[in-house]
Design a protein around this motif. Structure first.
Motif, PDB file in Angstrom:
ATOM      1  N   LYS A 175       7.401 -20.009  -4.573  1.00 30.58           N
ATOM      2  CA  LYS A 175       6.302 -20.990  -4.558  1.00 30.58           C
ATOM      3  C   LYS A 175       6.857 -22.396  -4.336  1.00 30.58           C
ATOM      4  O   LYS A 175       6.979 -23.180  -5.275  1.00 30.58           O
ATOM      5  CB  LYS A 175       5.528 -20.944  -5.879  1.00 30.58           C
ATOM      6  N   PRO A 176       7.230 -22.723  -3.094  1.00 30.07           N
ATOM      7  CA  PRO A 176       7.769 -24.057  -2.833  1.00 30.07           C
ATOM      8  C   PRO A 176       6.679 -25.116  -2.932  1.00 30.07           C
ATOM      9  O   PRO A 176       5.482 -24.829  -2.811  1.00 30.07           O
ATOM     10  CB  PRO A 176       8.287 -23.943  -1.396  1.00 30.07           C
ATOM     11  N   ALA A 177       7.124 -26.356  -3.149  1.00 32.60           N
ATOM     12  CA  ALA A 177       6.155 -27.458  -3.293  1.00 32.60           C
ATOM     13  C   ALA A 177       5.417 -27.720  -1.987  1.00 32.60           C
ATOM     14  O   ALA A 177       4.285 -28.175  -1.984  1.00 32.60           O
ATOM     15  CB  ALA A 177       6.878 -28.721  -3.747  1.00 32.60           C
ATOM     16  N   GLU A 178       6.065 -27.455  -0.850  1.00 33.70           N
ATOM     17  CA  GLU A 178       5.416 -27.726   0.431  1.00 33.70           C
ATOM     18  C   GLU A 178       5.944 -26.796   1.523  1.00 33.70           C
ATOM     19  O   GLU A 178       6.992 -26.194   1.404  1.00 33.70           O
ATOM     20  CB  GLU A 178       5.670 -29.191   0.849  1.00 33.70           C
ATOM     21  N   GLY A 179       5.147 -26.636   2.547  1.00 37.17           N
ATOM     22  CA  GLY A 179       5.655 -26.141   3.822  1.00 37.17           C
ATOM     23  C   GLY A 179       5.764 -24.661   4.063  1.00 37.17           C
ATOM     24  O   GLY A 179       6.263 -24.256   5.090  1.00 37.17           O
ATOM     25  N   MET A 180       5.317 -23.793   3.159  1.00 35.87           N
ATOM     26  CA  MET A 180       5.443 -22.357   3.435  1.00 35.87           C
ATOM     27  C   MET A 180       4.096 -21.661   3.590  1.00 35.87           C
ATOM     28  O   MET A 180       4.023 -20.569   4.141  1.00 35.87           O
ATOM     29  CB  MET A 180       6.207 -21.672   2.296  1.00 35.87           C
ATOM     30  N   SER A 194      14.364 -23.924  -9.622  1.00 35.26           N
ATOM     31  CA  SER A 194      14.062 -24.976  -8.640  1.00 35.26           C
ATOM     32  C   SER A 194      12.556 -25.092  -8.415  1.00 35.26           C
ATOM     33  O   SER A 194      12.033 -26.194  -8.201  1.00 35.26           O
ATOM     34  CB  SER A 194      14.781 -24.705  -7.315  1.00 35.26           C
ATOM     35  N   ASP A 195      11.819 -23.961  -8.457  1.00 34.85           N
ATOM     36  CA  ASP A 195      10.358 -24.026  -8.340  1.00 34.85           C
ATOM     37  C   ASP A 195       9.743 -24.783  -9.516  1.00 34.85           C
ATOM     38  O   ASP A 195       8.781 -25.535  -9.358  1.00 34.85           O
ATOM     39  CB  ASP A 195       9.763 -22.607  -8.287  1.00 34.85           C
ATOM     40  N   LYS A 196      10.320 -24.594 -10.709  1.00 26.66           N
ATOM     41  CA  LYS A 196       9.784 -25.237 -11.903  1.00 26.66           C
ATOM     42  C   LYS A 196      10.087 -26.734 -11.953  1.00 26.66           C
ATOM     43  O   LYS A 196       9.248 -27.541 -12.361  1.00 26.66           O
ATOM     44  CB  LYS A 196      10.366 -24.572 -13.156  1.00 26.66           C
ATOM     45  N   THR A 197      11.313 -27.105 -11.550  1.00 25.48           N
ATOM     46  CA  THR A 197      11.749 -28.496 -11.690  1.00 25.48           C
ATOM     47  C   THR A 197      11.551 -29.318 -10.422  1.00 25.48           C
ATOM     48  O   THR A 197      11.583 -30.542 -10.470  1.00 25.48           O
ATOM     49  CB  THR A 197      13.241 -28.553 -12.074  1.00 25.48           C
ATOM     50  N   GLY A 198      11.377 -28.635  -9.266  1.00 19.36           N
ATOM     51  CA  GLY A 198      11.267 -29.352  -8.001  1.00 19.36           C
ATOM     52  C   GLY A 198      12.595 -29.894  -7.521  1.00 19.36           C
ATOM     53  O   GLY A 198      12.655 -30.735  -6.626  1.00 19.36           O
TER      54      GLY A 198
END
Length: 507
Positions: free
Chosen positions: A102-107, A367-371
């Motif tokens: 679950k990336p913050a953007e772009g997928m 990384s998904d949790k912390t960005g």
């Protein structure tokens, strides 16, 4: 080729490839006709089912004798079956990672494309494992490479992903050109692209000028494939691509793609240069005469990969340099070339599959949790989620080569292999030990953050709930890492029972 000839081939041996091809085609059609606003996550389950069905069909082929079809361009032998097993297991775990990504953007708008491009790359790797001809070997390599370029840059609005794709394409193009140039020399000298026919011609060569040209071809092929394996000094693309690509793609590149690189290297070196005389006298074969080059490549890769990893703050860059160092370890059995070379490489790749994919699963969640992807993000992970921290600890211990893990047994097999030949490769053994000791510093730096540092992120102070798909990956990887560390004979017995000692490789 007439219809009767086509029907005479035993197409059943290609069933795993046909299944992957069919599922990839099905996913592309579903993605095209699905409404744009619909979620593409269900496609992951279709892809996973396809991979598992292909795996079952491959298991059904374990007892099949060596089969060659399409004029020996496709071979089903022990070598291809053993490595396809790794590809399919690794691919299934990567698909589970991708489902929970679950990336913050772009997928979101490209998630459907991800799955069938991923299966195309997997198909390329599987074709490479069964190739008996330079042309099919190269087609498989390019199918894997081109799909990987797109996957690395699939987050179109994410600048690091754009940079990763650009660097990967440029370096991949250069490596492909160099490899193809070396292959063209071999074709010109032997008059064939079939590996068995080429090996027969090369084994009869006694002309010094021909041997010199074989040396040039050997040099270009090893250099070209070194880009694919990310060995020093051809590693410059790996840290940026690992950092910029989506985490499931990084996991795929570090495990499946790297394994495919060793497959093509072994196919070419052992089919061709192992049977070629090293000089006009013919006392030594070509690989024995020139193994110093592979040895130097392995040594410098182990040293540089581990030393530069010490300075990394981004966890994906750290794992990239760790992956470079592990490529160096895997080159050692090719340089020593003893009776246990196949066993050592295959077992190490099994161990690497579980410990590296497991580590990337934890990295993806944090990384998904912390960005962010900094090593400091792991601070206090044990307080927030003991399960994730303990699992990551097991993977790190295995990557470092601590006893009781699969990584330790893998390194031990390679280390003992350096003494199993005459003369022994004592310098390589010493460099392996030194590289392993250096790796403790950066691996245990992550352990320190997880178990002995307080959390700095509000997002990580809440109770962590791990997604089901991610938990499946962690369980499989932890079980594999520990079980093959405690009972390594199970994996090796399985290898020998179903694949033998690869005695049919040269048939």
């Amino acid at each position: 080729m007439d219809l009767e000839t086509l029907l005479s081939f035993n197409w059943g041996v290609m069933m795993p490839e046909f299944i992957i091809l069919g599922v990839a085609t099905l996913l592309s059609l579903i993605d095209i006709f699905m409404p744009k606003q619909s979620s593409r996550r269900p496609l992951a389950w279709i892809a996973l089912v396809g991979i598992l069905v292909a795996l079952i069909s491959l298991i059904g082929l374990f007892d099949t004798k060596v089969t060659s079809i399409l004029h020996d361009t496709y071979r089903l032998d022990s070598f291809s079956k053993a490595f396809k097993l790794l590809f399919l297991v690794g691919a299934a775990l990567v698909i589970l990672l991708a489902e929970s990504f679950k990336p913050a953007e772009g997928m979101k708008e490209n998630r459907g494309e991800f799955y069938y491009l991923f299966l195309a790359a997997l198909l390329g790797a599987m074709m490479m494992a069964s190739s008996g001809d330079l042309i099919t070997l190269f087609v498989g390599l390019e199918l894997l490479s081109i799909s990987s370029y797109i996957l690395a840059g699939i987050r179109k609005n994410h600048l690091p992903s754009n940079e990763a794709a650009m660097k990967y394409v440029i370096n991949g193009g250069i490596s492909t050109a160099i490899t193809l140039f070396g292959m063209s020399y071999l074709y010109g000298l032997t008059g064939s692209t079939n590996l068995r026919e080429m090996g027969g011609v090369m084994s009869q060569t006694i002309d010094g000028q021909f041997l010199y040209l074989y040396g040039l071809a050997f040099f270009m092929i090893v250099v070209g494939l070194s880009f694919k394996l990310a060995t020093v000094p051809f590693h410059m693309w790996a840290p940026d691509v690992y950092q910029g690509a989506p985490t499931p793609v990084t996991a795929f590149l570090s495990v499946v793609s790297k394994t495919a690189g060793f497959v093509i290297l072994l196919r070419i070196l052992l089919s061709l240069f192992l049977v070629t005389p090293g000089d006009e006298i013919g006392a030594l074969n070509f690989l024995e005469k020139n193994k110093i080059f592979i040895s130097c490549l392995a040594a410098i890769t182990i040293i540089v990969g581990n030393v530069i990893a010490l300075r990394q703050k981004n966890v994906k860059r750290l794992l990239a340099y760790s992956s470079i160092a592990h490529a160096g370890y895997l080159l050692v059995p090719i340089a020593t070339l003893g009776y246990f070379t196949f066993d050592a490489i295959w077992f190490y790749l099994v161990a690497y599959l579980f410990m590296n994919l497991g580590a990337f699963a934890v990295v993806q969640y944090v990384s998904d949790k912390t960005g962010s992807e900094e090593i400091s993000d792991f601070a206090g992970l044990y307080q927030r989620s003991p399960v994730l921290a303990v699992a990551m600890g097991i993977f790190i211990l295995s990557l470092a080569g601590i006893p009781g893990t699969a990584g330790f047994i893998g390194k031990l097999n390679i280390f003992m292999g350096t003494f199993a030949v005459d003369p022994g490769h004592y310098v390589l053994a010493a460099i392996m030990i030194a590289g392993t000791v250096i790796s403790y510093f950066y691996y245990f730096g992550i352990m320190t953050q997880m178990f002995f540092r307080p959390s700095y992120y509000l997002a990580m102070t809440e109770k962590i709930k791990v997604p089901v798909t991610l938990m499946i990956v962690l369980i499989v990887c932890v079980v594999g890492t520990i079980s093959f560390g405690v009972a390594p004979g199970a994996a090796l017995d399985f290898l020998h029972q179903y694949f033998g000692n690869f005695e049919d490789f040269m048939q």
